[in-house]
Write a protein that holds these residues in place. Structure first.
Motif, PDB file in Angstrom:
ATOM      1  N   ALA A  21       0.831  -1.208   0.000  1.00  0.00           N
ATOM      2  CA  ALA A  21       0.000   0.000   0.000  1.00  0.00           C
ATOM      3  C   ALA A  21       0.863   1.254   0.000  1.00  0.00           C
ATOM      4  CB  ALA A  21      -0.922   0.003   1.223  1.00  0.00           C
ATOM      5  N   LEU A  22       1.902   1.269   0.812  1.00  0.00           N
ATOM      6  CA  LEU A  22       2.805   2.424   0.843  1.00  0.00           C
ATOM      7  C   LEU A  22       3.530   2.588  -0.491  1.00  0.00           C
ATOM      8  CD1 LEU A  22       4.369   2.043   4.413  1.00  0.00           C
ATOM      9  CD2 LEU A  22       2.808   3.833   3.650  1.00  0.00           C
ATOM     10  N   ALA A  23       3.972   1.465  -1.048  1.00  0.00           N
ATOM     11  CA  ALA A  23       4.711   1.524  -2.311  1.00  0.00           C
ATOM     12  C   ALA A  23       3.853   2.106  -3.428  1.00  0.00           C
ATOM     13  CB  ALA A  23       5.209   0.131  -2.690  1.00  0.00           C
ATOM     14  N   PHE A  24       2.608   1.655  -3.513  1.00  0.00           N
ATOM     15  CA  PHE A  24       1.751   2.153  -4.589  1.00  0.00           C
ATOM     16  C   PHE A  24       1.262   3.571  -4.326  1.00  0.00           C
ATOM     17  CE2 PHE A  24       1.630  -2.255  -5.932  1.00  0.00           C
ATOM     18  CZ  PHE A  24       1.594  -2.128  -7.312  1.00  0.00           C
ATOM     19  N   SER A  25       1.163   3.958  -3.056  1.00  0.00           N
ATOM     20  CA  SER A  25       0.828   5.351  -2.745  1.00  0.00           C
ATOM     21  C   SER A  25       1.930   6.277  -3.236  1.00  0.00           C
ATOM     22  CB  SER A  25       0.626   5.519  -1.236  1.00  0.00           C
ATOM     23  OG  SER A  25      -0.487   4.785  -0.786  1.00  0.00           O
ATOM     24  N   TRP A 314       9.722   0.861  10.657  1.00  0.00           N
ATOM     25  CA  TRP A 314      10.405  -0.076   9.769  1.00  0.00           C
ATOM     26  C   TRP A 314       9.537  -0.431   8.564  1.00  0.00           C
ATOM     27  CZ3 TRP A 314      15.290  -0.243   9.998  1.00  0.00           C
ATOM     28  CH2 TRP A 314      15.982  -0.168  11.216  1.00  0.00           C
ATOM     29  N   VAL A 315       8.230  -0.555   8.764  1.00  0.00           N
ATOM     30  CA  VAL A 315       7.323  -0.796   7.641  1.00  0.00           C
ATOM     31  C   VAL A 315       7.404   0.363   6.652  1.00  0.00           C
ATOM     32  CG1 VAL A 315       4.888  -0.929   6.978  1.00  0.00           C
ATOM     33  CG2 VAL A 315       5.730  -2.297   8.889  1.00  0.00           C
ATOM     34  N   GLY A 316       7.496   1.592   7.189  1.00  0.00           N
ATOM     35  CA  GLY A 316       7.627   2.768   6.329  1.00  0.00           C
ATOM     36  C   GLY A 316       8.906   2.746   5.517  1.00  0.00           C
ATOM     37  N   LEU A 317      10.018   2.351   6.145  1.00  0.00           N
ATOM     38  CA  LEU A 317      11.292   2.292   5.418  1.00  0.00           C
ATOM     39  C   LEU A 317      11.253   1.239   4.312  1.00  0.00           C
ATOM     40  CD1 LEU A 317      14.129   2.663   8.092  1.00  0.00           C
ATOM     41  CD2 LEU A 317      13.311   4.340   6.433  1.00  0.00           C
ATOM     42  N   VAL A 318      10.681   0.080   4.610  1.00  0.00           N
ATOM     43  CA  VAL A 318      10.577  -0.958   3.587  1.00  0.00           C
ATOM     44  C   VAL A 318       9.655  -0.489   2.458  1.00  0.00           C
ATOM     45  CG1 VAL A 318       9.870  -3.334   3.104  1.00  0.00           C
ATOM     46  CG2 VAL A 318      11.035  -2.790   5.249  1.00  0.00           C
ATOM     47  N   GLY A 319       8.594   0.223   2.821  1.00  0.00           N
ATOM     48  CA  GLY A 319       7.696   0.774   1.817  1.00  0.00           C
ATOM     49  C   GLY A 319       8.400   1.776   0.920  1.00  0.00           C
ATOM     50  N   VAL A 349      11.798  14.006  -1.880  1.00  0.00           N
ATOM     51  CA  VAL A 349      11.814  14.220  -0.431  1.00  0.00           C
ATOM     52  C   VAL A 349      10.393  14.325   0.107  1.00  0.00           C
ATOM     53  CG1 VAL A 349      12.478  15.829   1.403  1.00  0.00           C
ATOM     54  CG2 VAL A 349      14.096  15.295  -0.441  1.00  0.00           C
ATOM     55  N   LEU A 350       9.529  15.045  -0.618  1.00  0.00           N
ATOM     56  CA  LEU A 350       8.139  15.200  -0.183  1.00  0.00           C
ATOM     57  C   LEU A 350       7.431  13.849  -0.091  1.00  0.00           C
ATOM     58  CD1 LEU A 350       5.660  16.955   0.449  1.00  0.00           C
ATOM     59  CD2 LEU A 350       5.224  17.077  -2.016  1.00  0.00           C
ATOM     60  N   VAL A 351       7.618  13.005  -1.084  1.00  0.00           N
ATOM     61  CA  VAL A 351       6.971  11.689  -1.074  1.00  0.00           C
ATOM     62  C   VAL A 351       7.538  10.827   0.048  1.00  0.00           C
ATOM     63  CG1 VAL A 351       6.718   9.535  -2.375  1.00  0.00           C
ATOM     64  CG2 VAL A 351       6.351  11.727  -3.509  1.00  0.00           C
ATOM     65  N   ALA A 352       8.851  10.903   0.277  1.00  0.00           N
ATOM     66  CA  ALA A 352       9.454  10.124   1.364  1.00  0.00           C
ATOM     67  C   ALA A 352       8.869  10.547   2.712  1.00  0.00           C
ATOM     68  CB  ALA A 352      10.970  10.311   1.357  1.00  0.00           C
ATOM     69  N   VAL A 353       8.755  11.842   2.929  1.00  0.00           N
ATOM     70  CA  VAL A 353       8.180  12.345   4.188  1.00  0.00           C
ATOM     71  C   VAL A 353       6.718  11.921   4.304  1.00  0.00           C
ATOM     72  CG1 VAL A 353       7.518  14.435   5.449  1.00  0.00           C
ATOM     73  CG2 VAL A 353       9.765  14.296   4.361  1.00  0.00           C
ATOM     74  N   LEU A 354       5.974  12.001   3.200  1.00  0.00           N
ATOM     75  CA  LEU A 354       4.558  11.618   3.216  1.00  0.00           C
ATOM     76  C   LEU A 354       4.385  10.144   3.579  1.00  0.00           C
ATOM     77  CD1 LEU A 354       1.577  12.316   2.616  1.00  0.00           C
ATOM     78  CD2 LEU A 354       2.009  11.664   0.233  1.00  0.00           C
ATOM     79  N   LEU A 355       5.196   9.275   2.979  1.00  0.00           N
ATOM     80  CA  LEU A 355       5.061   7.838   3.257  1.00  0.00           C
ATOM     81  C   LEU A 355       5.412   7.517   4.706  1.00  0.00           C
ATOM     82  CD1 LEU A 355       6.423   6.100   0.035  1.00  0.00           C
ATOM     83  CD2 LEU A 355       4.081   6.720   0.627  1.00  0.00           C
ATOM     84  N   MET A 356       6.450   8.152   5.225  1.00  0.00           N
ATOM     85  CA  MET A 356       6.794   7.924   6.632  1.00  0.00           C
ATOM     86  C   MET A 356       5.697   8.457   7.545  1.00  0.00           C
ATOM     87  SD  MET A 356       9.478   6.147   6.618  1.00  0.00           S
ATOM     88  CE  MET A 356       9.639   6.138   8.407  1.00  0.00           C
ATOM     89  N   ILE A 358       2.503   8.617   6.782  1.00  0.00           N
ATOM     90  CA  ILE A 358       1.406   7.650   6.669  1.00  0.00           C
ATOM     91  C   ILE A 358       1.671   6.440   7.556  1.00  0.00           C
ATOM     92  CG2 ILE A 358       0.321   5.974   5.117  1.00  0.00           C
ATOM     93  CD1 ILE A 358       0.606   8.028   2.881  1.00  0.00           C
ATOM     94  N   SER A 359       2.897   5.936   7.519  1.00  0.00           N
ATOM     95  CA  SER A 359       3.232   4.747   8.294  1.00  0.00           C
ATOM     96  C   SER A 359       3.139   5.014   9.796  1.00  0.00           C
ATOM     97  CB  SER A 359       4.647   4.283   7.927  1.00  0.00           C
ATOM     98  OG  SER A 359       4.957   3.084   8.590  1.00  0.00           O
TER      99      SER A 359
END
Length: 380
Positions: A21-25, A314-319, A349-356, A358-359
């Protein structure tokens, strides 16, 4: 290895849905940004890959994207040579015209409007892109020869060596290049002489934007400031890197593109939070007896909450890693289709911050499940 990381490693199947889910987001956002940036890079590739260190544009022109007329008074070109750092100045002209192929028997005739750009096929010319092979450069020396991007051949209904008409004059496709696609309309490249013979030159007192090559490219910013100070408001000098950044920014400021990307960010956030939070919640419920055992051993509720938050980290980092891999594969697929993609650092950077975010937000939403980890439940 921490307890949270060990849990993720040994029970990875339970957290796979959250990672996907994180990857596709992230992919949903980066793919669109990469596509739109790639469109700009394709349209301005001739400038970005030229030998020019500085570009001269009209004073009110903020980019090469939808900024209005780009012609300059012809008197400006000799003025640029007054700067001692300048070694070559050439106009970069463009125009357009109706293109028609010469179909073979039974084939369909293709008629459309194309953009026409010119380069100087002289070795080392400031307008000649650095990735043009000597074969392409030599092909352009022939009068009425044209070069097109490989991805545009089918669109134009031609193959290398075939004839077509451009502005009612016969031209010949003599070579192809890669990495110069144009989504809006196909672009053909000709030499300055052919450009003139096709009747596409500006009036005698006007030229296109100017490309400027310097003795020392490292002095580009200094010379830019010197040229702007001496311009008297007649033009504006840009370094090539500065103009490239302005082109990307101009496209992202287009209203319809802003709506697309804004909606993607919103949708990606909803999908990411919804699936990731439910996945973490389900995984914690599946391990509720283990959490209850930790509480029976004296581990505080606060420590258990930290374990859950670390697990979501850790789930966020793997995502993030999965997002990077999928984005790389998509960019290869797009490149194979003739569309280069670009990923500005600020968007990455924005997407990385957003995914973290979210996680971690999903981890916070799953903390309520820990209330069910009562040691007494182990006796049932």
């Amino acid at each position: 290895m921490s307890l949270a990381l060990a849990t993720l490693v040994y029970e990875w199947r339970r957290y796979l849905a959250a990672v996907i889910a994180l990857a596709f987001s992230g992919l949903l956002i980066l793919a669109q940004v990469g596509m739109f940036t790639g469109i700009v890079k394709g349209a301005t590739a001739t400038v970005d890959r030229s030998r020019a260190d500085i570009m001269i544009l009209p004073p009110k022109m903020e980019s090469l994207i939808n900024s209005g007329p780009s012609s300059l008074p012809a008197r400006i070109q000799p003025q640029i040579y007054l700067n001692p750092d300048v070694v070559e100045v050439a106009s970069w002209d463009g125009n357009g015209g109706r293109w028609s192929n010469v179909p073979k028997k039974g084939a369909k005739q293709v008629t459309q409007f194309v953009s026409v750009m010119m380069v100087d096929p002289r070795p080392g010319a400031v307008t000649l892109p650095v990735d043009y092979s000597d074969e392409v450069r030599t092909a352009l020396l022939e009068p009425y020869s044209v070069v097109v991007d490989r991805s545009a051949l089918k669109r134009l209904g031609v193959k290398v060596g075939e004839a077509a008409t451009l502005r009612d004059k016969t031209v010949w496709v003599r070579a192809v290049v890669d990495g110069y696609p144009d989504i809006n309309q196909a672009t053909v490249v000709v030499s300055r002489d052919t450009f003139r013979m096709l009747g596409m030159m500006e009036q005698d007192d006007r030229t296109g934007p100017l490309m400027v090559r310097l003795k020392d490219p490292a002095r580009a910013e200094i010379v830019r400031d010197q040229l702007n100070a001496a311009s008297g408001g007649a033009y504006r000098a840009w370094t090539r890197a500065e103009l490239s950044k302005a082109n990307e920014g101009a496209l992202m400021q287009e209203q319809i593109i802003g709506i697309f990307i804004g909606f993607s960010v919103f949708l990606g956030f909803l999908i990411g939070v919804g699936i990731t939070s439910q996945t973490l919640r389900g995984a914690i419920l599946a391990n509720i007896k283990e959490f209850a055992s930790l509480r029976a051993l004296g581990v505080s509720m606060g420590s258990l909450r930290l374990i859950v938050l670390e697990l979501s980290f850790w789930v966020g980092l793997v995502g993030l890693a999965a997002t990077g891999l999928l984005t790389f594969l998509i960019s290869l697929l797009a490149k194979n289709g003739g569309l280069p993609m670009g990923f500005p650092l600020n968007w990455v950077v924005l997407v990385a911050v957003l995914l973290m975010a979210i996680s971690l937000a999903s981890g916070l939403m799953a903390l309520g499940v820990l209330k069910k980890s009562q040691p007494a439940d182990l006796l049932r």
